[in-house]
Design a protein around this motif. Structure first.
Motif, PDB file in Angstrom:
ATOM      1  N   THR A  32       2.044  20.093  -3.937  1.00 30.58           N
ATOM      2  CA  THR A  32       3.088  20.482  -2.993  1.00 30.58           C
ATOM      3  C   THR A  32       4.263  19.540  -3.196  1.00 30.58           C
ATOM      4  O   THR A  32       4.091  18.405  -3.663  1.00 30.58           O
ATOM      5  CB  THR A  32       2.588  20.380  -1.540  1.00 30.58           C
ATOM      6  OG1 THR A  32       2.118  19.046  -1.299  1.00 30.58           O
ATOM      7  CG2 THR A  32       1.460  21.361  -1.290  1.00 30.58           C
ATOM      8  N   PRO A  33       5.481  19.982  -2.869  1.00 32.42           N
ATOM      9  CA  PRO A  33       6.631  19.092  -3.017  1.00 32.42           C
ATOM     10  C   PRO A  33       6.415  17.764  -2.295  1.00 32.42           C
ATOM     11  O   PRO A  33       5.837  17.723  -1.198  1.00 32.42           O
ATOM     12  CB  PRO A  33       7.770  19.904  -2.383  1.00 32.42           C
ATOM     13  CG  PRO A  33       7.349  21.327  -2.534  1.00 32.42           C
ATOM     14  CD  PRO A  33       5.851  21.316  -2.395  1.00 32.42           C
ATOM     15  N   VAL A  34       6.897  16.688  -2.904  1.00 33.61           N
ATOM     16  CA  VAL A  34       6.685  15.357  -2.345  1.00 33.61           C
ATOM     17  C   VAL A  34       7.215  15.248  -0.925  1.00 33.61           C
ATOM     18  O   VAL A  34       6.602  14.605  -0.060  1.00 33.61           O
ATOM     19  CB  VAL A  34       7.351  14.299  -3.257  1.00 33.61           C
ATOM     20  CG1 VAL A  34       7.356  12.940  -2.574  1.00 33.61           C
ATOM     21  CG2 VAL A  34       6.632  14.212  -4.591  1.00 33.61           C
ATOM     22  N   SER A  57      -1.558   4.116  -9.187  1.00 33.67           N
ATOM     23  CA  SER A  57      -1.631   4.527  -7.789  1.00 33.67           C
ATOM     24  C   SER A  57      -1.876   6.028  -7.696  1.00 33.67           C
ATOM     25  O   SER A  57      -1.232   6.825  -8.385  1.00 33.67           O
ATOM     26  CB  SER A  57      -0.331   4.163  -7.074  1.00 33.67           C
ATOM     27  OG  SER A  57      -0.352   4.590  -5.745  1.00 33.67           O
ATOM     28  N   GLY A  58      -2.816   6.394  -6.842  1.00 37.50           N
ATOM     29  CA  GLY A  58      -3.130   7.806  -6.670  1.00 37.50           C
ATOM     30  C   GLY A  58      -4.307   8.269  -7.493  1.00 37.50           C
ATOM     31  O   GLY A  58      -4.864   9.328  -7.239  1.00 37.50           O
ATOM     32  N   HIS A  59      -4.696   7.505  -8.507  1.00 31.37           N
ATOM     33  CA  HIS A  59      -5.905   7.792  -9.284  1.00 31.37           C
ATOM     34  C   HIS A  59      -7.012   6.861  -8.799  1.00 31.37           C
ATOM     35  O   HIS A  59      -6.790   5.667  -8.607  1.00 31.37           O
ATOM     36  CB  HIS A  59      -5.685   7.539 -10.774  1.00 31.37           C
ATOM     37  CG  HIS A  59      -4.707   8.467 -11.420  1.00 31.37           C
ATOM     38  ND1 HIS A  59      -4.945   9.811 -11.581  1.00 31.37           N
ATOM     39  CD2 HIS A  59      -3.476   8.238 -11.947  1.00 31.37           C
ATOM     40  CE1 HIS A  59      -3.917  10.378 -12.180  1.00 31.37           C
ATOM     41  NE2 HIS A  59      -3.006   9.449 -12.411  1.00 31.37           N
ATOM     42  N   ASP A  84       1.227  12.183   2.810  1.00 30.04           N
ATOM     43  CA  ASP A  84       1.136  11.668   1.438  1.00 30.04           C
ATOM     44  C   ASP A  84       1.508  10.184   1.459  1.00 30.04           C
ATOM     45  O   ASP A  84       2.669   9.812   1.325  1.00 30.04           O
ATOM     46  CB  ASP A  84       2.063  12.439   0.508  1.00 30.04           C
ATOM     47  CG  ASP A  84       1.846  12.068  -0.950  1.00 30.04           C
ATOM     48  OD1 ASP A  84       1.124  11.080  -1.208  1.00 30.04           O
ATOM     49  OD2 ASP A  84       2.383  12.745  -1.834  1.00 30.04           O
ATOM     50  N   TRP A  85       0.495   9.345   1.596  1.00 28.53           N
ATOM     51  CA  TRP A  85       0.713   7.908   1.695  1.00 28.53           C
ATOM     52  C   TRP A  85       0.864   7.247   0.334  1.00 28.53           C
ATOM     53  O   TRP A  85       0.985   6.033   0.235  1.00 28.53           O
ATOM     54  CB  TRP A  85      -0.417   7.263   2.492  1.00 28.53           C
ATOM     55  CG  TRP A  85      -0.442   7.777   3.896  1.00 28.53           C
ATOM     56  CD1 TRP A  85      -1.280   8.709   4.412  1.00 28.53           C
ATOM     57  CD2 TRP A  85       0.454   7.421   4.952  1.00 28.53           C
ATOM     58  NE1 TRP A  85      -0.971   8.965   5.716  1.00 28.53           N
ATOM     59  CE2 TRP A  85       0.087   8.179   6.080  1.00 28.53           C
ATOM     60  CE3 TRP A  85       1.524   6.535   5.050  1.00 28.53           C
ATOM     61  CZ2 TRP A  85       0.759   8.086   7.298  1.00 28.53           C
ATOM     62  CZ3 TRP A  85       2.187   6.435   6.263  1.00 28.53           C
ATOM     63  CH2 TRP A  85       1.801   7.192   7.365  1.00 28.53           C
ATOM     64  N   SER A  86       0.866   8.078  -0.729  1.00 27.88           N
ATOM     65  CA  SER A  86       1.174   7.514  -2.042  1.00 27.88           C
ATOM     66  C   SER A  86       2.685   7.396  -2.241  1.00 27.88           C
ATOM     67  O   SER A  86       3.144   6.725  -3.171  1.00 27.88           O
ATOM     68  CB  SER A  86       0.576   8.384  -3.151  1.00 27.88           C
ATOM     69  OG  SER A  86       1.153   9.682  -3.162  1.00 27.88           O
ATOM     70  N   VAL A  87       3.472   8.045  -1.367  1.00 28.57           N
ATOM     71  CA  VAL A  87       4.936   7.937  -1.468  1.00 28.57           C
ATOM     72  C   VAL A  87       5.557   7.328  -0.214  1.00 28.57           C
ATOM     73  O   VAL A  87       6.718   6.925  -0.232  1.00 28.57           O
ATOM     74  CB  VAL A  87       5.577   9.330  -1.740  1.00 28.57           C
ATOM     75  CG1 VAL A  87       5.132   9.864  -3.084  1.00 28.57           C
ATOM     76  CG2 VAL A  87       5.231  10.329  -0.647  1.00 28.57           C
TER      77      VAL A  87
END
Length: 490
Positions: free
Chosen positions: A376-378, A51-53, A429-432
């Motif tokens: 950047t911080p999550v 995810s994210g790649h 950040d929709w990966s988290v």
């Protein structure tokens, strides 16, 4: 009231269903595989969370042989990454600029202790006393970026919000002017990472040679090594064909970075794993122009030292010489071990770090390779996603329920509701954060619009003691919202 509530709920449901089709799509490393299948399989095995790649290109040099592979998609259209696919390589160019210095030292053109002012006579300010070695090793005490005006910072902020190019319009004159204005700080002599320092160095070497930086790099390094796919791009028309498309790990596509001023530090360079694999192979062989730049000379901390642009970090009883790169939508990593003769290149087309993949392919255990640090911080990306998704809808619902209300106020709240949704979509950040929350926010905003519509006819246009002041306030709010919509739509 019951009828209004039912209408709002139905509209919210419809908007939520539409929002499902439009919600953010987090990229995942695709199934496409090109090049060496064993290397591709090894890369997938050390990338446990795809995810994210979106796509990766990899080169591995060992036992005197370079193997290359492409994994996943190079763009949103789903075309596969190939070993020859060009990627932005960002700050890896700082390592190439360091090699240019070492090459020019070996050729007797300059000395590492030469002053900047002697190499680039047009620089006469306090920074002219910096040495070339200090500039190459981030020890000149220069700031990370050139000082700029309020308008300049606004332009950079706009580029970050809109996903544009923050280095647009910053040419060699920008760097020269900055070098004339800045003074080295109290940290001179210590390693403090800078984009300005290597940029000044690259243009100083170019001025000494009497040619632009890209020409000097090509003549002294790229052409002798046959790195024909490595280019410095300063205009959209020069972007390489078949290139990868960059995006955030949350899925948002981003514009390429380019700007002649910061080219020696990483704005505008593109390359392939085939070219960069060749570079590492000849560095290990000791035959690359400027290979001495990789020699560690100065201490950054207990584990890391730096040469001319190249870092050397100790992992237990092993040492890796490396550099990485990060632009708005790409990540890159080069690393090699002299003791084992192994080298690796990893290029990715999202802003998810690839350093742990490279270290694992070099054979370091997972405990040593660690995880890629986010840009950047999550919590910032997660907070933007959550706040912007629901803030506009909640604000609109609250506004629509006021007793004292006018149309211009209601219109401004409605515009902002959807502007916030757009900001959430593009900046969160929709990966988290679960992407299905975004359709809920869309439904909430739509419910607010439905409630506002039921009151619209009964409301005055302006309800304020000083109508012009109220109109000015709302107009400025609407303009700001339109600018936000323009930014996220770009």
């Amino acid at each position: 009231m019951r009828r209004t509530t039912v209408i709002a709920l139905v509209v919210a449901l419809i908007a939520g269903l539409v929002g499902v089709a439009l919600m953010p799509r987090v990229p995942r490393l695709g199934a496409h595989t090109t090049g060496d299948p064993n290397l591709a399989a090894a890369t997938r095995s050390v990338t446990p969370d795809p995810s994210g790649h979106r796509g990766l290109a990899v080169a591995l040099f060992e036992d005197g042989r370079i193997r290359t592979a492409g994994l996943g998609d190079r763009d949103l259209a789903g075309r596969p990454v190939e070993p020859g696919t060009p990627f932005e390589i960002g700050s890896i160019t700082k390592a190439l600029t360091g090699m240019l210095l070492a090459d020019q030292v070996a050729a007797g053109v300059v000395d590492p202790d030469d002053r900047l002012g002697a190499t680039w006579p047009q620089v006469t300010g306090p920074a002219s006393d910096s040495t070339l070695a200090e500039l190459a090793s981030h020890r000149a005490g220069l700031p990370r970026l050139a000082p700029t005006s309020v308008l300049g910072w606004a332009r950079i902020l706009w580029a970050n919000v809109s996903g544009g190019n923050p280095y647009a319009g910053q040419g060699v004159d920008t760097i020269r002017s900055a070098a004339n204005r800045v003074s080295p700080d109290d940290g001179r002599g210590e390693v403090h990472y800078s984009n300005l320092g290597p940029s000044v160095l690259g243009h100083a070497l170019a001025a000494k040679a009497g040619v632009p930086y890209p020409e000097l790099l090509h003549a002294r390094l790229l052409r002798p090594l046959g790195m024909t796919a490595t280019v410095i791009v300063t205009r959209d028309d020069d972007l390489p064909a078949g290139r990868a498309q960059g995006s955030r790990a949350s899925g948002r596509p981003l514009d390429p970075w380019m700007g002649a001023g910061y080219a020696p530090a990483g704005a505008g360079p593109w390359s392939t794993v085939e070219d960069l694999g060749t570079l590492l192979a000849v560095i290990l062989a000791g035959t690359a122009p400027g290979a001495d730049a990789t020699t560690a000379r100065f201490r950054e901390n207990d584990d890391t030292r730096i040469g001319y642009g190249w870092f050397t970090t100790r992992y237990g009883d092993r040492e890796v010489v490396w550099h990485n790169g990060a632009t708005s939508g790409f990540r890159s990593y080069l690393g090699f071990e002299r003791a084992t003769g192994r080298a690796v290149v990893v290029l990715g087309n999202t802003d998810r770090g690839v350093e742990p993949i490279g270290l694992r392919l070099l054979g370091l255990p997972e405990t040593e390779a660690g995880e890629a640090a986010p840009v950047t911080p999550v919590w910032i990306g997660a907070g933007l996603a959550l706040a912007f998704t629901f803030l506009g809808g909640l604000s609109l619902l609250g506004t629509a329920r006021r007793r004292e209300l006018d149309r211009v106020t209601l219109l401004a709240a409605a515009v902002w509701a959807f502007a916030y949704l757009g900001l959430a979509h593009r900046m969160g950040d929709w990966s988290v954060v679960p992407a299905w929350l975004w359709p809920l926010g869309a439904g909430l905003s739509a419910a607010g619009v439905a409630l506002a519509a039921t009151r619209w006819r009964a409301l005055p246009v302006v309800d304020a003691r000083v109508p012009w002041r109220r109109l000015l306030s709302v107009a400025s709010s609407v303009v700001a919202a339109v600018l936000a919509v323009t930014a996220v739509a770009g």
